[in-house]
Scaffold this motif. Sequence first.
Motif, PDB file in Angstrom:
ATOM      1  N   THR A 110       2.286  -1.555   0.440  1.00 40.14           N
ATOM      2  CA  THR A 110       2.458  -1.419  -1.001  1.00 40.14           C
ATOM      3  C   THR A 110       1.111  -1.048  -1.620  1.00 40.14           C
ATOM      4  O   THR A 110       0.077  -1.629  -1.280  1.00 40.14           O
ATOM      5  N   ALA A 111       1.157  -0.049  -2.502  1.00 39.89           N
ATOM      6  CA  ALA A 111      -0.056   0.382  -3.194  1.00 39.89           C
ATOM      7  C   ALA A 111      -0.309  -0.555  -4.363  1.00 39.89           C
ATOM      8  O   ALA A 111       0.588  -0.863  -5.142  1.00 39.89           O
ATOM      9  N   ILE A 112      -1.540  -1.031  -4.465  1.00 40.28           N
ATOM     10  CA  ILE A 112      -1.980  -1.864  -5.585  1.00 40.28           C
ATOM     11  C   ILE A 112      -2.870  -0.966  -6.433  1.00 40.28           C
ATOM     12  O   ILE A 112      -4.025  -0.731  -6.101  1.00 40.28           O
ATOM     13  N   GLY A 113      -2.308  -0.413  -7.487  1.00 39.94           N
ATOM     14  CA  GLY A 113      -3.044   0.567  -8.278  1.00 39.94           C
ATOM     15  C   GLY A 113      -3.167   1.868  -7.503  1.00 39.94           C
ATOM     16  O   GLY A 113      -2.399   2.158  -6.587  1.00 39.94           O
ATOM     17  N   ALA A 114      -4.172   2.648  -7.861  1.00 38.18           N
ATOM     18  CA  ALA A 114      -4.360   3.955  -7.223  1.00 38.18           C
ATOM     19  C   ALA A 114      -5.379   3.923  -6.089  1.00 38.18           C
ATOM     20  O   ALA A 114      -5.628   4.944  -5.464  1.00 38.18           O
ATOM     21  N   SER A 115      -5.983   2.739  -5.790  1.00 37.12           N
ATOM     22  CA  SER A 115      -7.057   2.746  -4.798  1.00 37.12           C
ATOM     23  C   SER A 115      -6.949   1.691  -3.702  1.00 37.12           C
ATOM     24  O   SER A 115      -7.782   1.678  -2.807  1.00 37.12           O
ATOM     25  N   THR A 116      -5.949   0.821  -3.734  1.00 40.91           N
ATOM     26  CA  THR A 116      -5.843  -0.227  -2.722  1.00 40.91           C
ATOM     27  C   THR A 116      -4.451  -0.212  -2.096  1.00 40.91           C
ATOM     28  O   THR A 116      -3.454  -0.102  -2.793  1.00 40.91           O
ATOM     29  N   LEU A 117      -4.411  -0.355  -0.769  1.00 38.20           N
ATOM     30  CA  LEU A 117      -3.163  -0.411  -0.027  1.00 38.20           C
ATOM     31  C   LEU A 117      -3.150  -1.661   0.833  1.00 38.20           C
ATOM     32  O   LEU A 117      -4.076  -1.895   1.609  1.00 38.20           O
ATOM     33  N   LEU A 118      -2.108  -2.481   0.697  1.00 37.91           N
ATOM     34  CA  LEU A 118      -1.859  -3.612   1.587  1.00 37.91           C
ATOM     35  C   LEU A 118      -0.751  -3.189   2.536  1.00 37.91           C
ATOM     36  O   LEU A 118       0.267  -2.645   2.098  1.00 37.91           O
ATOM     37  N   GLY A 149       2.981  -3.570  26.077  1.00 43.01           N
ATOM     38  CA  GLY A 149       3.072  -4.672  25.135  1.00 43.01           C
ATOM     39  C   GLY A 149       3.510  -4.239  23.750  1.00 43.01           C
ATOM     40  O   GLY A 149       3.807  -3.072  23.500  1.00 43.01           O
ATOM     41  N   VAL A 150       3.534  -5.208  22.874  1.00 44.83           N
ATOM     42  CA  VAL A 150       3.908  -5.021  21.476  1.00 44.83           C
ATOM     43  C   VAL A 150       2.733  -5.463  20.615  1.00 44.83           C
ATOM     44  O   VAL A 150       2.102  -6.487  20.893  1.00 44.83           O
ATOM     45  N   ARG A 151       2.430  -4.696  19.562  1.00 48.84           N
ATOM     46  CA  ARG A 151       1.349  -5.040  18.637  1.00 48.84           C
ATOM     47  C   ARG A 151       1.921  -5.203  17.237  1.00 48.84           C
ATOM     48  O   ARG A 151       2.755  -4.422  16.795  1.00 48.84           O
ATOM     49  N   VAL A 152       1.452  -6.233  16.541  1.00 47.91           N
ATOM     50  CA  VAL A 152       1.749  -6.430  15.121  1.00 47.91           C
ATOM     51  C   VAL A 152       0.423  -6.667  14.411  1.00 47.91           C
ATOM     52  O   VAL A 152      -0.539  -7.136  15.024  1.00 47.91           O
ATOM     53  N   GLY A 153       0.364  -6.350  13.125  1.00 47.26           N
ATOM     54  CA  GLY A 153      -0.878  -6.548  12.399  1.00 47.26           C
ATOM     55  C   GLY A 153      -0.692  -6.379  10.909  1.00 47.26           C
ATOM     56  O   GLY A 153       0.390  -6.033  10.434  1.00 47.26           O
ATOM     57  N   ALA A 154      -1.776  -6.642  10.184  1.00 46.38           N
ATOM     58  CA  ALA A 154      -1.789  -6.491   8.728  1.00 46.38           C
ATOM     59  C   ALA A 154      -3.200  -6.122   8.304  1.00 46.38           C
ATOM     60  O   ALA A 154      -4.174  -6.462   8.977  1.00 46.38           O
ATOM     61  N   GLY A 155      -3.298  -5.416   7.166  1.00 42.68           N
ATOM     62  CA  GLY A 155      -4.617  -5.013   6.713  1.00 42.68           C
ATOM     63  C   GLY A 155      -4.633  -4.555   5.274  1.00 42.68           C
ATOM     64  O   GLY A 155      -3.610  -4.555   4.584  1.00 42.68           O
ATOM     65  N   VAL A 156      -5.826  -4.170   4.858  1.00 43.95           N
ATOM     66  CA  VAL A 156      -6.038  -3.645   3.514  1.00 43.95           C
ATOM     67  C   VAL A 156      -6.900  -2.387   3.632  1.00 43.95           C
ATOM     68  O   VAL A 156      -7.853  -2.344   4.413  1.00 43.95           O
ATOM     69  N   GLU A 157      -6.504  -1.352   2.900  1.00 41.78           N
ATOM     70  CA  GLU A 157      -7.233  -0.085   2.866  1.00 41.78           C
ATOM     71  C   GLU A 157      -7.716   0.144   1.435  1.00 41.78           C
ATOM     72  O   GLU A 157      -6.947  -0.021   0.488  1.00 41.78           O
ATOM     73  N   GLN A 158      -8.989   0.509   1.286  1.00 38.59           N
ATOM     74  CA  GLN A 158      -9.585   0.715  -0.043  1.00 38.59           C
ATOM     75  C   GLN A 158     -10.158   2.120  -0.131  1.00 38.59           C
ATOM     76  O   GLN A 158     -11.034   2.484   0.662  1.00 38.59           O
ATOM     77  N   LYS A 159      -9.669   2.918  -1.095  1.00 42.40           N
ATOM     78  CA  LYS A 159     -10.187   4.269  -1.289  1.00 42.40           C
ATOM     79  C   LYS A 159     -11.621   4.210  -1.820  1.00 42.40           C
ATOM     80  O   LYS A 159     -11.954   3.370  -2.645  1.00 42.40           O
ATOM     81  N   GLU A 169      -8.641  -5.002   9.105  1.00 43.88           N
ATOM     82  CA  GLU A 169      -7.332  -5.245   9.717  1.00 43.88           C
ATOM     83  C   GLU A 169      -7.434  -6.344  10.756  1.00 43.88           C
ATOM     84  O   GLU A 169      -8.421  -6.456  11.474  1.00 43.88           O
ATOM     85  N   TYR A 170      -6.368  -7.155  10.840  1.00 40.91           N
ATOM     86  CA  TYR A 170      -6.186  -8.109  11.942  1.00 40.91           C
ATOM     87  C   TYR A 170      -4.942  -7.676  12.698  1.00 40.91           C
ATOM     88  O   TYR A 170      -3.950  -7.279  12.088  1.00 40.91           O
ATOM     89  N   ARG A 171      -4.990  -7.765  14.033  1.00 41.75           N
ATOM     90  CA  ARG A 171      -3.797  -7.455  14.818  1.00 41.75           C
ATOM     91  C   ARG A 171      -3.716  -8.303  16.077  1.00 41.75           C
ATOM     92  O   ARG A 171      -4.731  -8.757  16.611  1.00 41.75           O
ATOM     93  N   TYR A 172      -2.487  -8.490  16.525  1.00 44.25           N
ATOM     94  CA  TYR A 172      -2.185  -9.291  17.703  1.00 44.25           C
ATOM     95  C   TYR A 172      -1.342  -8.446  18.644  1.00 44.25           C
ATOM     96  O   TYR A 172      -0.361  -7.832  18.215  1.00 44.25           O
ATOM     97  N   SER A 173      -1.727  -8.401  19.926  1.00 37.91           N
ATOM     98  CA  SER A 173      -0.967  -7.667  20.938  1.00 37.91           C
ATOM     99  C   SER A 173      -0.538  -8.638  22.025  1.00 37.91           C
ATOM    100  O   SER A 173      -1.323  -9.470  22.475  1.00 37.91           O
ATOM    101  N   ASN A 174       0.721  -8.528  22.449  1.00 41.67           N
ATOM    102  CA  ASN A 174       1.277  -9.370  23.496  1.00 41.67           C
ATOM    103  C   ASN A 174       1.716  -8.455  24.633  1.00 41.67           C
ATOM    104  O   ASN A 174       2.617  -7.641  24.468  1.00 41.67           O
ATOM    105  N   TYR A 175       1.037  -8.590  25.803  1.00 38.07           N
ATOM    106  CA  TYR A 175       1.279  -7.729  26.951  1.00 38.07           C
ATOM    107  C   TYR A 175       2.038  -8.467  28.053  1.00 38.07           C
ATOM    108  O   TYR A 175       2.206  -9.686  28.001  1.00 38.07           O
TER     109      TYR A 175
END
Length: 192
Positions: A110-118, A149-159, A169-175
């Motif tokens: 989801t975009a938070i304003g015009a410069s941040t993405l969660l 394996g499978v990877r899941v994660g979450a992060g924030v991107e800032q223009k 970003e944080y991510r977890y991989s299960n092999y």
Amino acid sequence: MRMRNLVLAALVATTAAVPAMAQDSAPFTGPRIEGVVGWDRVQSSGHSDDVMYGVNAGYDMQMGGAVVGAEVEYSDSDNRGCDGGAATVADPRLCLKAGRDLYVGGRVGTAIGASTLLYAKAGYTNADAKFTSNDGTTETTLAKTHLDGVRVGAGVEQKLGSKAYVKAEYRYSNYERGVERHQALAGVGIRF
């Protein structure tokens, strides 16, 4: 060979399948490429911490405040963890060395304003692994393999401007074989 074809098909799909929208109305739309570096923890029976580094390419499409995308990544690490044993013939030490890691997956955000993405991400990952035994005199390779394996994660991107961005970003991989990987990373990239 099959994995290489899968990665190439995903890369083509991410860069050519969806036409680009105007950057002003959808700032998180278009192809992107980035470099990443961060903390890498590989866990099997024990764990080992090291540094990971890699390159990621993807394509995102923004629809209102929602963002969906696909991505591929090549990363590497010199992470090597050993567990148990005194490194003697009677009590050998078992080690796992992690190598390159290939990833293909998707992300939604989801975009938070015009410069941040969660965002959150999920996908398939394949890592090189080398299992060894050390008896104090020699190191014996028990197996060299590719772990699916499978990877899941979450992060924030800032223009940072019209094209450049940074991310965390944080991510977890299960092999397979009970191997897990936790990573926390930072990235810098360009959206075209």
